[in-house]
Design a protein around this motif. Structure first.
Motif, PDB file in Angstrom:
ATOM      1  N   SER A 537       0.970  30.640 104.324  1.00 17.57           N
ATOM      2  CA  SER A 537       0.691  30.281 102.660  1.00 17.57           C
ATOM      3  C   SER A 537      -0.983  29.232 102.499  1.00 17.57           C
ATOM      4  CB  SER A 537       1.283  29.901 102.039  1.00 17.57           C
ATOM      5  OG  SER A 537       2.588  30.313 101.764  1.00 17.57           O
ATOM      6  N   VAL A 538      -1.694  29.720 101.525  1.00 18.75           N
ATOM      7  CA  VAL A 538      -2.937  28.954 100.805  1.00 18.75           C
ATOM      8  C   VAL A 538      -2.766  27.546 101.078  1.00 18.75           C
ATOM      9  CG1 VAL A 538      -4.730  28.724 100.086  1.00 18.75           C
ATOM     10  CG2 VAL A 538      -4.020  31.451 100.784  1.00 18.75           C
ATOM     11  N   LEU A 539      -3.358  26.279 101.420  1.00 16.32           N
ATOM     12  CA  LEU A 539      -2.685  24.914 101.348  1.00 16.32           C
ATOM     13  C   LEU A 539      -3.977  24.904 100.180  1.00 16.32           C
ATOM     14  CD1 LEU A 539      -1.075  23.198 101.712  1.00 16.32           C
ATOM     15  CD2 LEU A 539      -2.806  22.644 104.091  1.00 16.32           C
ATOM     16  N   GLY A 540      -4.126  24.062  99.576  1.00 19.34           N
ATOM     17  CA  GLY A 540      -4.900  23.099  98.194  1.00 19.34           C
ATOM     18  C   GLY A 540      -6.182  24.094  97.939  1.00 19.34           C
ATOM     19  N   THR A 541      -6.412  23.739  96.677  1.00 18.91           N
ATOM     20  CA  THR A 541      -7.501  24.317  95.883  1.00 18.91           C
ATOM     21  C   THR A 541      -8.519  23.154  96.133  1.00 18.91           C
ATOM     22  OG1 THR A 541      -6.582  23.408  93.008  1.00 18.91           O
ATOM     23  CG2 THR A 541      -5.232  25.134  94.564  1.00 18.91           C
ATOM     24  N   PRO A 542      -9.830  23.593  95.330  1.00 21.02           N
ATOM     25  CA  PRO A 542     -10.799  22.563  94.903  1.00 21.02           C
ATOM     26  C   PRO A 542     -10.114  22.433  93.623  1.00 21.02           C
ATOM     27  CG  PRO A 542     -11.669  25.424  94.265  1.00 21.02           C
ATOM     28  CD  PRO A 542     -10.364  25.216  95.105  1.00 21.02           C
ATOM     29  N   ARG A 543      -9.450  21.720  93.514  1.00 26.44           N
ATOM     30  CA  ARG A 543      -9.618  21.061  92.170  1.00 26.44           C
ATOM     31  C   ARG A 543      -9.868  19.809  92.011  1.00 26.44           C
ATOM     32  NH1 ARG A 543      -7.824  17.257  88.594  1.00 26.44           N
ATOM     33  NH2 ARG A 543      -6.311  18.069  86.753  1.00 26.44           N
ATOM     34  N   ASP A 544      -9.938  19.054  92.814  1.00 22.26           N
ATOM     35  CA  ASP A 544     -10.335  17.617  93.171  1.00 22.26           C
ATOM     36  C   ASP A 544     -11.024  17.933  94.114  1.00 22.26           C
ATOM     37  OD1 ASP A 544      -8.521  16.687  91.163  1.00 22.26           O
ATOM     38  OD2 ASP A 544      -7.002  16.699  93.452  1.00 22.26           O
ATOM     39  N   LEU A 545     -12.943  18.408  93.985  1.00 22.67           N
ATOM     40  CA  LEU A 545     -13.687  18.767  95.243  1.00 22.67           C
ATOM     41  C   LEU A 545     -14.843  19.289  93.931  1.00 22.67           C
ATOM     42  CD1 LEU A 545     -12.226  19.899  98.206  1.00 22.67           C
ATOM     43  CD2 LEU A 545     -13.142  17.313  97.733  1.00 22.67           C
ATOM     44  N   ASN A 578      -5.315  16.299  95.590  1.00 18.11           N
ATOM     45  CA  ASN A 578      -4.326  15.109  95.374  1.00 18.11           C
ATOM     46  C   ASN A 578      -2.996  15.484  94.499  1.00 18.11           C
ATOM     47  OD1 ASN A 578      -6.905  13.796  95.501  1.00 18.11           O
ATOM     48  ND2 ASN A 578      -6.753  13.353  93.367  1.00 18.11           N
ATOM     49  N   TYR A 579      -2.423  16.198  95.638  1.00 11.74           N
ATOM     50  CA  TYR A 579      -0.944  16.993  95.291  1.00 11.74           C
ATOM     51  C   TYR A 579      -0.068  16.011  96.733  1.00 11.74           C
ATOM     52  CZ  TYR A 579      -1.887  19.275  91.171  1.00 11.74           C
ATOM     53  OH  TYR A 579      -3.206  19.341  90.157  1.00 11.74           O
ATOM     54  N   LEU A 580       1.070  16.194  96.291  1.00 10.31           N
ATOM     55  CA  LEU A 580       2.231  16.459  97.728  1.00 10.31           C
ATOM     56  C   LEU A 580       2.988  17.925  96.962  1.00 10.31           C
ATOM     57  CD1 LEU A 580       4.080  15.578  99.650  1.00 10.31           C
ATOM     58  CD2 LEU A 580       5.044  14.337  97.826  1.00 10.31           C
ATOM     59  N   ARG A 581       2.793  18.819  98.315  1.00 12.00           N
ATOM     60  CA  ARG A 581       3.437  19.721  97.721  1.00 12.00           C
ATOM     61  C   ARG A 581       4.789  20.478  99.010  1.00 12.00           C
ATOM     62  NH1 ARG A 581      -1.842  20.871  97.178  1.00 12.00           N
ATOM     63  NH2 ARG A 581      -2.619  22.565  95.337  1.00 12.00           N
ATOM     64  N   GLU A 590       5.096  28.419  97.958  1.00 15.17           N
ATOM     65  CA  GLU A 590       5.126  27.225  96.777  1.00 15.17           C
ATOM     66  C   GLU A 590       5.166  27.528  95.879  1.00 15.17           C
ATOM     67  OE1 GLU A 590       1.270  24.356  94.439  1.00 15.17           O
ATOM     68  OE2 GLU A 590       0.549  26.075  96.553  1.00 15.17           O
ATOM     69  N   LEU A 591       6.758  26.598  96.433  1.00 16.12           N
ATOM     70  CA  LEU A 591       7.867  25.317  95.092  1.00 16.12           C
ATOM     71  C   LEU A 591       7.561  24.759  94.197  1.00 16.12           C
ATOM     72  CD1 LEU A 591      10.743  26.024  97.191  1.00 16.12           C
ATOM     73  CD2 LEU A 591       9.551  27.830  96.200  1.00 16.12           C
ATOM     74  N   TRP A 592       6.416  23.693  94.182  1.00 14.66           N
ATOM     75  CA  TRP A 592       6.491  22.900  93.479  1.00 14.66           C
ATOM     76  C   TRP A 592       5.591  21.819  94.078  1.00 14.66           C
ATOM     77  CZ3 TRP A 592       5.914  17.525  95.930  1.00 14.66           C
ATOM     78  CH2 TRP A 592       6.558  16.637  94.155  1.00 14.66           C
ATOM     79  N   LYS A 593       4.486  20.993  93.385  1.00 14.32           N
ATOM     80  CA  LYS A 593       3.581  20.145  93.829  1.00 14.32           C
ATOM     81  C   LYS A 593       3.589  18.648  92.388  1.00 14.32           C
ATOM     82  CE  LYS A 593      -0.535  22.583  91.740  1.00 14.32           C
ATOM     83  NZ  LYS A 593      -0.658  23.578  91.489  1.00 14.32           N
ATOM     84  N   GLY A 594       3.289  17.824  93.344  1.00 15.14           N
ATOM     85  CA  GLY A 594       3.650  16.557  92.225  1.00 15.14           C
ATOM     86  C   GLY A 594       2.588  15.596  92.070  1.00 15.14           C
ATOM     87  N   ARG A 595       1.833  15.395  91.178  1.00 14.76           N
ATOM     88  CA  ARG A 595       0.180  15.059  91.574  1.00 14.76           C
ATOM     89  C   ARG A 595       0.174  13.265  91.663  1.00 14.76           C
ATOM     90  NH1 ARG A 595      -4.590  16.304  91.378  1.00 14.76           N
ATOM     91  NH2 ARG A 595      -6.113  15.256  90.337  1.00 14.76           N
ATOM     92  N   THR A 627     -12.447  12.086  99.919  1.00 19.86           N
ATOM     93  CA  THR A 627     -11.249  12.488  98.893  1.00 19.86           C
ATOM     94  C   THR A 627     -11.421  10.563  97.973  1.00 19.86           C
ATOM     95  OG1 THR A 627      -9.774  11.565 100.351  1.00 19.86           O
ATOM     96  CG2 THR A 627     -10.433  14.054 100.000  1.00 19.86           C
ATOM     97  N   LYS A 628     -10.577  11.447  96.965  1.00 17.48           N
ATOM     98  CA  LYS A 628     -10.249   9.789  96.370  1.00 17.48           C
ATOM     99  C   LYS A 628      -9.508   8.676  96.952  1.00 17.48           C
ATOM    100  CE  LYS A 628      -8.885   8.605  91.532  1.00 17.48           C
ATOM    101  NZ  LYS A 628      -7.755   8.960  90.086  1.00 17.48           N
ATOM    102  N   LEU A 629     -10.429   7.273  96.719  1.00 14.47           N
ATOM    103  CA  LEU A 629      -9.251   6.328  97.539  1.00 14.47           C
ATOM    104  C   LEU A 629      -8.498   5.961  96.805  1.00 14.47           C
ATOM    105  CD1 LEU A 629     -13.003   4.942  99.300  1.00 14.47           C
ATOM    106  CD2 LEU A 629     -10.959   6.557 100.062  1.00 14.47           C
ATOM    107  N   GLY A 630      -7.272   4.890  97.232  1.00 13.66           N
ATOM    108  CA  GLY A 630      -6.569   4.671  96.530  1.00 13.66           C
ATOM    109  C   GLY A 630      -5.742   3.811  97.612  1.00 13.66           C
TER     110      GLY A 630
END
Length: 642
Positions: A537-545, A578-581, A590-595, A627-630
């Motif tokens: 399965s594909v893991l991730g997208t460029p959404r936050d890049l 920035n997701y947990l999948r 892929e069933l769910w992703k949490g921001r 990636t975004k720091l926190g």
């Protein structure tokens, strides 16, 4: 009858996991299976997960400047009624598992402005219960942590107080064995391992600066007192046990590294530690270290009491590609020809999975010595062959031709094609060259420190991988200073005093996208009974890049690992969005992703508390990955009643 026996034994394994009721080790158990018997969350209800609580460490304020050199890669443990983790700056924090409220905090006071060579990183702490102590005694259950300034610290698991009887006031200062070029050249980033009352710790050492670098010695201490028990130096021992691997006059006297920077595993019943070792120094030129260089780039099983080698298996001979063994060895029991078989599953940067007998190190699937490209740089001593497993198949592509170049537009596709055509690109194990050599996969993997997760009920291993390339160019040492001055922001390292310095850069298009075709990140399920791939399965997208939030299913390079539950769900962050999948363990859907509020470049964990299952991940980003720091720890759970 055999199949019935097998089923009963696997049932006992699962029952033992469930009876523990906690997540007491970095990898779930001491063998790093990353499996939980928790089953409340299933593929049917996982879409209902919501944020249960959020905790902030305060590092974004208190260590603002240092955060620019950090990665929050920590995985909490659940022990002594608390959820415990370490921050990138080695503060240990205990939270209420149900609310995320802080219970106690320990600060080892890592100096501000300290600059470790491998960023500020603390992947986790390790728990150990002293069977000889009264259950309510201070430090009867203790936590061990290695620090970025090279200390091994023991804390009481219930209160966070230092265990004063351990070392000096609760800590042992690790001596790297030689003068360092700067204090941060040597550090500890992964959790210690414990077996039979012995705690062992590895090290992370800066690469490619010098041949005469710190050695990758693994150090063992009495878990009660902190007194030294034994040391294992992969290079010196390799010279003693494998003289053909370190010929007389080669660098056994001054080569360093072959360190264990990734997490180790422990088998309490067998009294064994399992070490994933790295390459000797320097990474990209081995002319000063002829031979296969065993026990570098190996899985090494050590006797917990003595440090003696029980067995070893080398995954790369005479490494000149920085293909460390980067992940915790997974101690698994597989359904092997109708009967349970204790094994070690080792994932690698090259994309190979090696399945080894746990008692002998013999491969369960055949491993062939196959010829690899030759023609190394002047003074190099390449191995003519490398070990290639017949099964499972490689999890990532290992060759990239000019005609396979990818680009978002014809313009950058053409630029990538020209880049690949101009360098050596002959497939896996093409040696570094002055012309420039394509390393594919890159030094970040394939697989990396996130390791793998294993479902004992189905003998399935879940591995996340990255697909990207590095260009490695050797530079005559006399030209190093000029090359560095001309490109001060690029990675150019001296490898002193060899004849070659080195430049390492990602193979990117003019639009800063990988030149190899997507997907760039994948999650793969491997059946270890048959050595076959069950799904990808594909893991991730460029959404936050990307400058705008695009969600193309391209995948991304990733840092962190998966976990799997008895409920049939695989959880993973790791990707550069920035997701947990959550994925279906049976199908890979892929069933769910949490921001997440920041990058989730960490391995999650899960536990049950007061009848409710939680999934927790550190969301603090990764400075080098961009990636975004926190400074967040985030917990998800099903709403009450779901």
């Amino acid at each position: 009858m055999i199949r019935l026996c097998c089923s009963v034994l696997f049932g006992l394994l699962l029952a033992a996991s469930a009876s523990a009721g906690e997540w007491p080790h970095y990898g779930g158990d001491a063998g790093g299976m990353r499996h939980s018997a928790a089953a409340e969350i299933t593929p049917i209800n996982v879409e209902n997960l919501t944020r249960a609580w959020l905790f902030r460490t305060g590092d974004m304020t208190a260590r603002a400047d240092d955060m620019k050199h950090s990665a929050f890669e920590g995985t909490p443990v659940l022990v002594a009624g608390s959820l415990v983790f370490c921050t990138p700056f080695n503060e240990v924090v205990a939270l209420d598992p149900g609310t995320g409220a802080p219970k106690w905090r320990y600060d080892p006071k890592i100096a501000t402005g300290y600059r470790p060579g491998n960023q500020f990183v603390c992947r986790g702490v390790t728990s150990w219960t002293d069977a000889a102590a009264a259950p309510d005694a201070l430090c009867a259950t203790r936590l061990f942590m290695g620090t970025t300034d090279s200390r091994l610290i023991a804390l009481d698991a219930a209160t966070g107080q230092p265990c004063l009887g351990f070392g000096r006031d609760g800590e042992v200062k690790i001596d790297p064995g030689m003068d360092l070029q700067w204090p941060g050249e040597f550090q500890i980033t992964s959790p210690p391992a414990v077996a039979r009352g012995v705690v062992v710790v590895g090290s992370a050492i800066s690469d490619n600066r010098r041949v005469d670098a710190p050695k990758g010695t693994v150090r063992a201490f009495d878990a009660r007192t902190g007194k030294p028990v034994w040391e294992f130096n992969p290079i010196v021992r390799g010279a003693e046990d494998h003289p053909e691997s370190w010929p007389r006059g080669s660098v056994a006297h001054h080569t360093g590294h072959a360190n264990v920077w990734a997490p180790m595993s422990a088998d309490e019943a067998r009294g064994l530690f399992f070490l994933p070792t790295s390459s000797p120094s320097p990474d990209f030129f081995g002319g000063e270290r002829a031979g296969d260089n065993r026990y570098a780039n190996s899985v090494v099983a050590l006797d917990a009491a003595t440090g003696e080698v029980r067995w070893s298996f080398q995954t790369v001979h005479h490494d000149v590609w920085d293909y460390d063994v980067p992940a915790q060895p997974s101690l698994v029991t597989v359904d092997w020809k109708g009967a349970p078989r204790d094994a070690v599953a080792q994932v690698t940067k090259t994309g190979f999975v090696f399945l080894l007998d746990r008692d002998t190190g013999e491969p369960l699937f055949e491993v062939e010595e196959k010829p690899v490209p030759q023609g190394g740089a002047l003074g190099e001593f390449l191995s003519p062959t490398q070990p290639i497993p017949v099964a499972p198949p490689p999890l990532v592509p290992q060759e990239l031709k000019p005609e396979e170049a990818w680009g978002l537009t014809p313009w950058d596709r053409a630029a990538c094609r020209e880049k690949i055509a101009a360098i050596r690109s002959e497939g896996l194990f093409t040696p570094p060259s002055e012309q420039g050599t394509l390393m594919f996969p890159f030094t970040g993997g394939g697989a990396n420190w996130g390791s793998a997760a294993f479902d004992p009920a189905t003998s399935t291993l879940f591995i996340n991988t990255s697909r990207a390339g590095h260009v490695i160019a050797l530079i005559p040492s006399e030209n190093f200073e000029a090359a560095k001055a001309a490109a001060p922001n690029e990675e150019i390292s001296p490898q002193a005093p060899t004849r070659w310095a080195v430049k390492r850069e990602l193979l990117l298009s003019p639009l800063d996208l990988p030149c190899n075709p997507p997907p760039w990140g994948m999650l793969t399920a491997v059946d270890l009974s048959t050595g076959t791939i069950k799904w990808e399965s594909v893991l991730g997208t460029p959404r936050d890049l990307a400058p705008v939030p695009v969600t193309f299913k391209w995948g991304t390079p990733n840092f962190g690992g998966p976990i799997v539950t008895a409920g049939g769900v695989v959880f993973i962050g790791a990707a550069m969005d920035n997701y947990l999948r959550a994925f279906d363990a049976a199908s890979g859907e892929e069933l769910w992703k949490g921001r997440l509020p920041a990058g989730g470049q960490a391995t999650p964990m899960t536990y049950q508390w007061e009848g409710r299952q939680y999934v927790v991940i550190a969301a603090g980003g990764h400075a080098r990955a961009g990636t975004k720091l926190g400074d967040f720890v985030v917990a998800f759970a099903l709403p009450h009643g779901k």
